[in-house]
Design an enzyme around this catalytic site. Sequence first.
Site, PDB file in Angstrom:
ATOM      1  N   LYS A  87      42.352  40.888  30.020  1.00 47.45           N
ATOM      2  CA  LYS A  87      42.148  41.239  31.218  1.00 47.45           C
ATOM      3  C   LYS A  87      43.045  42.182  32.109  1.00 47.45           C
ATOM      4  O   LYS A  87      44.187  41.827  32.184  1.00 47.45           O
ATOM      5  CB  LYS A  87      41.633  39.977  32.057  1.00 47.45           C
ATOM      6  CG  LYS A  87      40.566  40.263  33.184  1.00 47.45           C
ATOM      7  CD  LYS A  87      40.330  38.792  33.648  1.00 47.45           C
ATOM      8  CE  LYS A  87      39.167  39.063  34.844  1.00 47.45           C
ATOM      9  NZ  LYS A  87      38.712  37.442  35.417  1.00 47.45           N
TER      10      LYS A  87
HETATM   11  O1  G3P Z   1      35.214  36.610  37.966  1.00 44.31           O
HETATM   12  C1  G3P Z   1      36.080  36.733  39.164  1.00 44.31           C
HETATM   13  C2  G3P Z   1      36.076  35.742  40.153  1.00 44.31           C
HETATM   14  O2  G3P Z   1      37.049  34.826  39.800  1.00 44.31           O
HETATM   15  C3  G3P Z   1      36.298  36.107  41.740  1.00 44.31           C
HETATM   16  O3  G3P Z   1      35.637  35.356  42.205  1.00 44.31           O
HETATM   17  O4  G3P Z   1      34.662  33.765  44.069  1.00 44.31           O
HETATM   18  O5  G3P Z   1      37.349  34.396  43.917  1.00 44.31           O
HETATM   19  O6  G3P Z   1      35.679  36.190  44.587  1.00 44.31           O
HETATM   20  P1  G3P Z   1      35.770  34.768  43.825  1.00 44.31           P
END
Ligand code: G3P
Length: 218
Positions: A87
């Site tokens: 990633k």
């Molecule tokens: O896949 C990306 C994710 O982990 C981010 O999620 O909820 O932190 O915006 P969030």
Amino acid sequence: MKFFIDTANLDQIREAQALGVLDGVTTNPSLMAKEGITGANNILKHYVDICEIVDGDVSAEVIAVDFEGMVREGEALASLHPQIVVKIPMTEDGVKALKYFSDAGIKTNCTLIFSVGQALLAAKAGATYMSPFIGRLDDVSTDGLDLIEDIRLVYDNYGFETEILAASVRHTMHIVNCAKIGADVMTGPLSAIKGLLKHPLTDIGLAQFLADHKKGNQ
Ligand code: G3P
């Protein structure tokens, strides 16, 4: 549509895998820290543990921000297990690293995508997956689903093979709407995946079937 779970929590990954609909896992440094996984060796071991639970791709994020560092770290991550996807953040060095890994036949997931222009660059660089963060766009009064729709259009215009991996999915309707728009993959929490199961008419209908069966067999 592939279903990935967005967590580094082994119990949740096991539960999603047991459901039989899991195609992979995404992690990021914040998710690893949330599980208390620190130190290079523990982090690497944790990625292997995840790979041993699931059948599909497991995204492991580089910490380096320079091209050479990303290549070094990415190669080490990729050598851990055949299921590892490297990633890489959407930066100038990140785009160069995506191209490097694409040429080397190593799978990548370009993360932190917030615009169609970035999505176009990720595809041109040969990313396997690229991750638009729809929840974080919603957080700043911008419809994250519109971005998925626009990227779908652009990718289809040119037949780009990079898969649209809808990330920062927060709830069940994000999954449903991403499926309607044609995202190739979604990654979200277990709660959002299990939310797909729920409908009160299913519960009412099942209760009725069981009650009628009981009456008929008394
Ligand atoms: O896949 C990306 C994710 O982990 C981010 O999620 O909820 O932190 O915006 P969030």
